[in-house]
Design a protein around this motif. Structure first.
Motif, short mmCIF file in Angstrom:
data_model
loop_
_atom_site.label_atom_id
_atom_site.label_comp_id
_atom_site.label_asym_id
_atom_site.label_seq_id
_atom_site.Cartn_x
_atom_site.Cartn_y
_atom_site.Cartn_z
N SER A 1 62.47 -121.08 49.64
CA SER A 1 61.26 -121.63 50.29
C SER A 1 60.90 -120.81 51.52
N THR A 2 59.69 -121.04 51.99
CA THR A 2 59.20 -120.23 53.12
C THR A 2 58.39 -121.10 54.09
N VAL A 3 58.38 -120.68 55.34
CA VAL A 3 57.56 -121.40 56.33
C VAL A 3 56.10 -120.96 56.28
N PHE A 4 55.85 -119.83 55.60
CA PHE A 4 54.48 -119.28 55.59
C PHE A 4 53.61 -119.92 54.51
N GLU A 5 52.30 -119.97 54.80
CA GLU A 5 51.37 -120.35 53.76
C GLU A 5 50.48 -119.14 53.42
N LYS A 6 49.66 -118.71 54.41
CA LYS A 6 48.86 -117.49 54.18
C LYS A 6 49.30 -116.44 55.20
N SER A 7 50.39 -115.76 54.89
CA SER A 7 50.94 -114.85 55.91
C SER A 7 50.00 -113.67 56.19
N LYS A 8 49.07 -113.38 55.29
CA LYS A 8 48.20 -112.23 55.53
C LYS A 8 47.29 -112.42 56.77
N VAL A 9 47.07 -113.66 57.16
CA VAL A 9 46.23 -113.86 58.35
C VAL A 9 46.94 -113.47 59.64
N LEU A 10 48.21 -113.08 59.54
CA LEU A 10 48.93 -112.62 60.72
C LEU A 10 48.95 -111.09 60.83
N THR A 11 48.42 -110.41 59.82
CA THR A 11 48.47 -108.94 59.87
C THR A 11 47.43 -108.40 60.86
N PRO A 12 47.72 -107.24 61.46
CA PRO A 12 46.89 -106.72 62.55
C PRO A 12 45.42 -106.48 62.18
N ASP A 13 45.13 -106.14 60.93
CA ASP A 13 43.75 -105.84 60.57
C ASP A 13 42.92 -107.06 60.19
N TYR A 14 43.57 -108.20 60.05
CA TYR A 14 42.85 -109.40 59.64
C TYR A 14 41.87 -109.83 60.74
N ILE A 15 40.66 -110.15 60.33
CA ILE A 15 39.68 -110.64 61.31
C ILE A 15 39.51 -112.14 61.13
N PRO A 16 40.00 -112.93 62.08
CA PRO A 16 39.92 -114.38 61.92
C PRO A 16 38.48 -114.88 62.10
N LYS A 17 38.25 -116.10 61.65
CA LYS A 17 36.91 -116.68 61.75
C LYS A 17 36.53 -116.87 63.22
N ASN A 18 37.48 -117.40 63.99
CA ASN A 18 37.22 -117.63 65.42
C ASN A 18 37.97 -116.63 66.27
N LEU A 19 37.37 -116.27 67.41
CA LEU A 19 38.08 -115.46 68.39
C LEU A 19 38.09 -116.23 69.70
N PRO A 20 39.07 -117.11 69.85
CA PRO A 20 39.10 -117.93 71.06
C PRO A 20 39.10 -117.06 72.32
N HIS A 21 38.35 -117.45 73.32
CA HIS A 21 38.28 -116.80 74.62
C HIS A 21 37.62 -115.43 74.60
N ARG A 22 36.91 -115.13 73.55
CA ARG A 22 36.09 -113.92 73.55
C ARG A 22 34.63 -114.25 73.26
N GLU A 23 34.28 -115.54 73.37
CA GLU A 23 32.90 -115.95 73.13
C GLU A 23 31.97 -115.29 74.14
N LYS A 24 32.44 -115.22 75.39
CA LYS A 24 31.60 -114.66 76.44
C LYS A 24 31.31 -113.18 76.17
N GLN A 25 32.33 -112.44 75.74
CA GLN A 25 32.15 -111.01 75.46
C GLN A 25 31.20 -110.80 74.27
N ILE A 26 31.31 -111.65 73.26
CA ILE A 26 30.42 -111.52 72.10
C ILE A 26 28.97 -111.80 72.52
N LYS A 27 28.82 -112.82 73.35
CA LYS A 27 27.49 -113.15 73.87
C LYS A 27 26.91 -111.97 74.67
N GLU A 28 27.74 -111.39 75.54
CA GLU A 28 27.27 -110.25 76.34
C GLU A 28 26.85 -109.08 75.46
N LEU A 29 27.63 -108.85 74.41
CA LEU A 29 27.26 -107.79 73.47
C LEU A 29 25.90 -108.10 72.84
N SER A 30 25.72 -109.33 72.40
CA SER A 30 24.46 -109.70 71.77
C SER A 30 23.28 -109.49 72.71
#
Ligand code: ADP
Length: 396
Positions: A1-30
């Motif tokens: 058995s394993t503790v993981f469910e979707k371990s690929k979301v932990l890989t460095p290239d994965y882009i998560p749906k949310n980026l907590p605490h970078r909302e301000k930077q995304i807004k500034e870019l926009s």
């Protein structure tokens, strides 16, 4: 058995749906890029992003690119986002080829100058009415290793093209703004218009980032990671707690803790697993592993030479002359013609810029003052294997 469910979301290239605490930077870019939507062709946008390693510069710009092209599409405009890593694409020409690749534009594979290649790209954009955002990641590196004409060309592109409609926009990603200090003022003024800072993450922020991967992205089975484990990892790396504020290391530690839990047959990821993971993750090393994968053959051979000397002599620091001698041997052993003295010096200079090599002046006891060099990371079996594998790959 394993503790993981979707371990690929932990890989460095994965882009998560949310980026907590970078909302301000995304807004500034926009905000910086909104002219492209309201008045396309009128300006060429340039934004500088600066922050230490692991502060989310890469993932945030990619996410912004995704969101922004979507918004453009809804408005019936074509905006294409391209992301270039200046470590990987080491010259202006290679950068342009990669941009063409990302645009699915075929370019003839010999004989074109950078200028001509850029013109092909521009014509392609013109024909399809595309606005192009080029992100130059690790731009510090490009600045410190490229001929000034190339930097100038890139930054002053519209003076060269004489184009009426502006279609090319830049995001320059830098670790430190001071790396632009060597450029002359006219270029600097072109680059540094708007600077968006990416501060190191605090413990609370890292906690949110890790929790998002655990809960929303379902990296682990529900309830497998104890809350106190997440708290523990956040506290190690939190900038406010004396850590580096590096989200990459926090995520790596979490992933490794999960793997350790698995090998121990535990259904829970505990603080103890996090502690073990932490003692295994050498922060310097893990950053540098990525860099090593981008080196070319002879740069790798220089690194190998330093490792050989370390094994033979037990020392850490060696004169340039000695390293070059050993490099010549290593190269010949592999049937490679050793590069000339000046080129070897250039390799060493670049390896220093990448942070792989540390240099210091010799003290008393040696004739004159010589520069002594050493690897910046501990020489381990792991490093040894990695270097040998990379060399083998390059020789195939
Ligand atoms: P940098 O480019 O500044 O070195 P990266 O963008 O490569 O940093 O981020 C390092 C790792 O941390 C990546 O795996 C990335 O997905 C993750 N990461 C960084 N910031 C955030 C964030 N705000 N939310 C979620 N993941 C993040």
């Amino acid at each position: 058995s394993t503790v993981f469910e979707k371990s690929k979301v932990l890989t460095p290239d994965y882009i998560p749906k949310n980026l907590p605490h970078r909302e301000k930077q995304i807004k500034e870019l926009s905000i910086n890029f909104r002219e492209i939507l309201s008045n396309p062709g009128s300006t060429s946008v340039r934004v500088v992003i600066s922050g230490k390693t692991g502060t989310g510069k890469t993932v945030t710009t990619k996410k912004f690119g995704e969101l922004f092209s979507e918004i453009a599409k809804e408005k019936g405009l074509r905006v294409v986002y391209t992301h270039i890593n200046c470590h990987r694409q080491r010259t202006l020409y290679l950068m342009l080829v990669e941009i063409a690749n990302q645009l699915n534009l075929q370019i003839p594979n010999r004989g074109l100058s950078s200028q001509e290649t850029f013109k092909l790209i521009y014509d392609y954009l013109e024909k399809r009415n595309i606005q192009l955002i080029i992100t130059l990641d690790e731009f510090d590196y490009f600045v410190s290793t490229s001929p000034i004409e190339d930097i100038y060309f890139l930054v002053r592109i519209y003076d060269e093209l004489n184009a009426l409609v502006k279609r090319i926009h830049y995001i320059f990603i830098l670790r430190e703004l001071t790396s632009l200090a060597s450029l002359d003022k006219s270029i600097k003024d072109h680059v540094i218009k708007n600077v968006i800072e990416f501060p190191p993450y605090t413990s609370e922020e890292l906690y949110d980032i890790l929790m998002d991967r655990i809960v929303n992205e379902k990296a682990f089975r529900e309830g497998a990671v104890l809350e106190e484990t997440v708290r523990f990892i956040s506290d190690i790396y939190g900038f406010d707690k004396g850590g580096s504020g590096n989200a990459r290391l926090a995520l790596e530690t979490l992933e490794l803790a999960g793997k350790i839990a698995d090998t121990e047959g535990s259904l829970l990821v505990t603080i103890d697993h996090a502690k073990k993971a932490n003692s295994k993750i050498n922060p310097e090393l893990s950053i540098i592993l990525d860099t090593i994968r981008d080196l070319d053959l002879h740069q790798l051979l220089v690194v190998k030479a330093i490792m050989n000397l370390h094994k033979k002599e037990g020392d850490d620091f060696f004169s340039m002359g000695k390293v070059e001698e050993e490099y010549n041997i290593v190269a010949k052993d592999l049937g490679e013609i050793p590069r000339k003295h000046t080129q070897v010096f250039e390799y060493i200079r670049k390896l220093k810029l990448m942070g792989l090599i540390t240099a210091r002046q010799s003290g008393k006891g040696m004739r004159g003052r010589t520069t002594l060099i050493s690897l910046s990371v501990p020489i381990s079996e792991e490093l040894d294997n990695l270097i040998n594998n990379e060399i083998r790959d390059r020789l195939l």
